[in-house]
Write a protein that holds these residues in place. Structure first.
Motif, PDB file in Angstrom:
ATOM      1  N   ILE A   1       4.879  40.263  30.714  1.00 48.11           N
ATOM      2  CA  ILE A   1       5.703  39.098  30.399  1.00 48.11           C
ATOM      3  C   ILE A   1       7.017  39.168  31.169  1.00 48.11           C
ATOM      4  O   ILE A   1       7.871  40.011  30.860  1.00 48.11           O
ATOM      5  CB  ILE A   1       6.029  39.006  28.888  1.00 48.11           C
ATOM      6  CG1 ILE A   1       4.789  39.259  28.032  1.00 48.11           C
ATOM      7  CG2 ILE A   1       6.655  37.649  28.557  1.00 48.11           C
ATOM      8  CD1 ILE A   1       5.081  39.333  26.542  1.00 48.11           C
ATOM      9  N   PRO A   2       7.243  38.300  32.132  1.00 41.53           N
ATOM     10  CA  PRO A   2       8.583  38.184  32.712  1.00 41.53           C
ATOM     11  C   PRO A   2       9.420  37.286  31.810  1.00 41.53           C
ATOM     12  O   PRO A   2       8.914  36.317  31.238  1.00 41.53           O
ATOM     13  CB  PRO A   2       8.315  37.506  34.067  1.00 41.53           C
ATOM     14  CG  PRO A   2       7.074  36.705  33.844  1.00 41.53           C
ATOM     15  CD  PRO A   2       6.267  37.413  32.788  1.00 41.53           C
ATOM     16  N   THR A   3      10.699  37.591  31.654  1.00 37.02           N
ATOM     17  CA  THR A   3      11.533  36.769  30.777  1.00 37.02           C
ATOM     18  C   THR A   3      12.956  36.709  31.303  1.00 37.02           C
ATOM     19  O   THR A   3      13.409  37.611  32.031  1.00 37.02           O
ATOM     20  CB  THR A   3      11.515  37.309  29.334  1.00 37.02           C
ATOM     21  OG1 THR A   3      12.171  36.369  28.466  1.00 37.02           O
ATOM     22  CG2 THR A   3      12.213  38.667  29.233  1.00 37.02           C
ATOM     23  N   MET A   4      13.634  35.633  30.886  1.00 38.78           N
ATOM     24  CA  MET A   4      14.996  35.436  31.361  1.00 38.78           C
ATOM     25  C   MET A   4      15.728  34.476  30.431  1.00 38.78           C
ATOM     26  O   MET A   4      15.441  33.283  30.395  1.00 38.78           O
ATOM     27  CB  MET A   4      14.950  34.864  32.790  1.00 38.78           C
ATOM     28  CG  MET A   4      16.288  34.761  33.477  1.00 38.78           C
ATOM     29  SD  MET A   4      16.007  34.267  35.197  1.00 38.78           S
ATOM     30  CE  MET A   4      17.691  34.020  35.733  1.00 38.78           C
ATOM     31  N   GLY A   5      16.618  35.031  29.623  1.00 34.76           N
ATOM     32  CA  GLY A   5      17.465  34.192  28.786  1.00 34.76           C
ATOM     33  C   GLY A   5      16.767  33.479  27.654  1.00 34.76           C
ATOM     34  O   GLY A   5      17.232  32.434  27.193  1.00 34.76           O
ATOM     35  N   ARG A   6      15.673  34.033  27.151  1.00 30.64           N
ATOM     36  CA  ARG A   6      14.961  33.398  26.038  1.00 30.64           C
ATOM     37  C   ARG A   6      14.658  34.431  24.953  1.00 30.64           C
ATOM     38  O   ARG A   6      13.490  34.669  24.619  1.00 30.64           O
ATOM     39  CB  ARG A   6      13.644  32.782  26.532  1.00 30.64           C
ATOM     40  CG  ARG A   6      13.812  31.553  27.402  1.00 30.64           C
ATOM     41  CD  ARG A   6      12.462  31.141  27.956  1.00 30.64           C
ATOM     42  NE  ARG A   6      12.510  29.859  28.613  1.00 30.64           N
ATOM     43  CZ  ARG A   6      11.503  29.342  29.331  1.00 30.64           C
ATOM     44  NH1 ARG A   6      10.380  30.039  29.472  1.00 30.64           N
ATOM     45  NH2 ARG A   6      11.604  28.166  29.903  1.00 30.64           N
TER      46      ARG A   6
END
Length: 512
Positions: A243-248
């Protein structure tokens, strides 16, 4: 297995069941094809051009026909439709890689086969077709849309061919085929491309096509044929999730919680968190402080981009399967378990799951070969992902998932869409520091069209005819949503933008 030996896709030479020759009444290929399906519905009805019969690799055929909804052929020297099919079709099934098992509806009369029971499902629709190659391609074209798995299968023969293929279709057959199995507008696009790029005006073929029976949206019910792969599983049920994630943070933690409730637990959940601020701290302290029922691997990096993030995650994978997940989805508790079971039942190496937003209906209702790839909704055998990576050409742009899908196909990994395994996509807002960066070419005048990343994908995977068809359809679709209404001025301006896109794409591709 029943083998129909023929000459030039017309005359029946003999029919074999094992090494025994059997008698049939038909002497023409298409009639014999249906007759054999009626007599032997439980057998593979195979066909082979007489001069290739000694090259059949019969010991490998059970590995090709591992379940009952498979149609496969291999073009040794002959293929039906010419490369000009690419003018109106840019899907992966047109540009076949002949060295691997490759999904395609393009069938060759050189050698191939289909289960008799499956073949009979198409008889009411296609019994009137006399030409054998036209029949084979018609069955596969409609069949693929309705759940038939269609392949170019080099395993059918002993010696893989490297010969340049000859097409056998006439111009009239090509135009008729396009009219029957595509939206009518594509017939005119094909005619235009012949005039524009080949200096030909096949007026007779174009006009005659309108007298054919339209089969574009025909349905064939294959649901009565049970699919159960006879492959002996070489993989366990172990699965890693990336899972890539950014600001969530809120959304990502919902995904982790859903994974912790799975009836088949992941072996690892690999999270790659991105924040461009080098002084920032992680938004997910609970990933390491809380006890989870699987191993958590958490990378916190200051370089943004989903391609880079997914590649970092893929380096950590050691399970037999990989689930590519987005950070804003919700999962039913049996999703992973059901997915693995379906992969093994179908004998598939990749499933593209049905990802829907709240209240959204199902668009495609049948399990089928898929022309794309979902980088946040797919389960893939890790044997293949170890030899793929998300190209940095597409970072912050479009096309990285389509490119990854093409890499999989070129390794022999087919991508199957499954409508019944659903993921809820919350479609979280971007916000925070997720603003899309301004890319260098977005400062150009004229602005490149299409996006250089899409152009890079086309240059990498399309045939010359597919590129020209892509250009033609782009110019047609874009005309009504832009301000220039003088056609000559519009074409001149679009050619400049196309050229600019090509230049940028070639620059991007140098970095691979």
């Amino acid at each position: 297995m029943i083998i129909l030996i023929h000459q030039n896709a017309q005359q029946v030479v003999k029919v074999l069941k094992g090494k025994t020759e059997i008698k049939i009444s038909a002497t023409h290929c298409t009639i014999a094809f249906w007759e054999l399906a009626e007599k032997y519905p439980e057998e593979i009805i195979a066909w082979c051009e007489e001069k290739y019969s000694a090259d059949l690799n019969l010991a490998q055929w059970p590995k090709v026909f591992y379940q009952d909804l498979i149609m496969a052929s291999y073009a040794i020297e002959n293929v039906f439709l010419p490369d000009s099919i690419g003018y109106i079709d840019q899907l992966p099934f047109v540009n076949v890689k002949r060295e691997v098992l490759f999904p395609t509806w393009q069938m060759s009369s050189d050698v191939g086969g289909i289960k008799g029971e499956s073949l009979l499902k198409f008889k009411p629709l296609f019994e009137g077709i006399d030409e054998f190659d036209y029949l084979l391609n018609s069955i596969a074209k409609i069949g693929q849309q309705n759940g038939l798995f269609c392949y170019s299968a080099p395993g059918l023969v002993i010696q893989i061919s490297d010969k340049k293929l000859k097409n056998t279709a006439t111009s009239s057959q090509l135009f008729s085929f396009i009219y029957q199995y595509y939206n009518t507008i594509w017939l005119s696009v094909l005619f235009w491309c012949y005039w524009r790029y080949e200096n030909k005006l096949p007026i007779k073929a174009y006009l005659q096509a309108f007298f054919e029976k339209k089969c574009f949206l025909q349905k064939v019910d294959l649901s009565g044929i049970k699919i159960q792969s006879n492959k002996i599983p070489k993989t366990s049920n172990s699965i890693d999730v990336i899972i890539p994630t950014m600001g969530r943070p809120k959304y990502l933690m919902q995904v982790i919680e859903d994974l912790s409730l799975q009836s088949l637990l992941p072996k690892k959940v690999i999270v790659v968190e991105q924040n461009p601020d080098v002084n920032s701290i992680s938004e997910f302290p609970e990933l390491e402080s809380k006890i989870w029922p699987f191993e958590i691997i958490h990378h916190f990096i200051h370089q943004t981009g989903a391609c880079n993030a997914r590649n970092i995650a893929l380096e950590e994978v050691d399970a037999d399967w990989v689930f590519f997940a987005d950070d804003d989805i919700r999962l039913k508790t049996d999703l992973l378990d059901t997915g693995i079971k379906e992969l093994k039942r179908l004998g598939a190496d990749c499933l593209n799951l049905n990802c829907k937003q709240e209240g959204e209906g199902v668009v495609f209702h049948k399990i089928k070969q898929w022309g794309s790839f979902g980088s946040g909704t797919s389960m893939v055998k890790s044997h293949f992902t170890k030899n793929c990576e998300f190209s940095k050409v597409y970072e912050h742009g479009y096309g990285e998932d389509a490119d990854f899908g093409m890499q999989l196909r070129q390794l022999g990994c087919d991508i199957i869409y499954h409508p019944e395994i659903e993921i809820l996509h919350l479609k979280a807002p971007m916000g925070g520091f997720r603003e899309k960066p301004i890319l260098a070419w977005e400062q150009e005048k004229p602005l490149p069209k299409p996006s250089p990343t899409l152009m890079a994908f086309a240059l990498k995977y399309y045939t010359p005819q597919q590129i020209k068809g892509f250009k033609t359809s782009l110019f047609l679709k874009f005309y009504n949503i832009q301000k220039i209404k003088n056609p000559i001025t519009y074409i001149r301006e679009m050619n400049k933008r196309w050229k600019k896109s090509e230049e940028w794409a070639l620059d991007l591709m140098k970095e691979e």
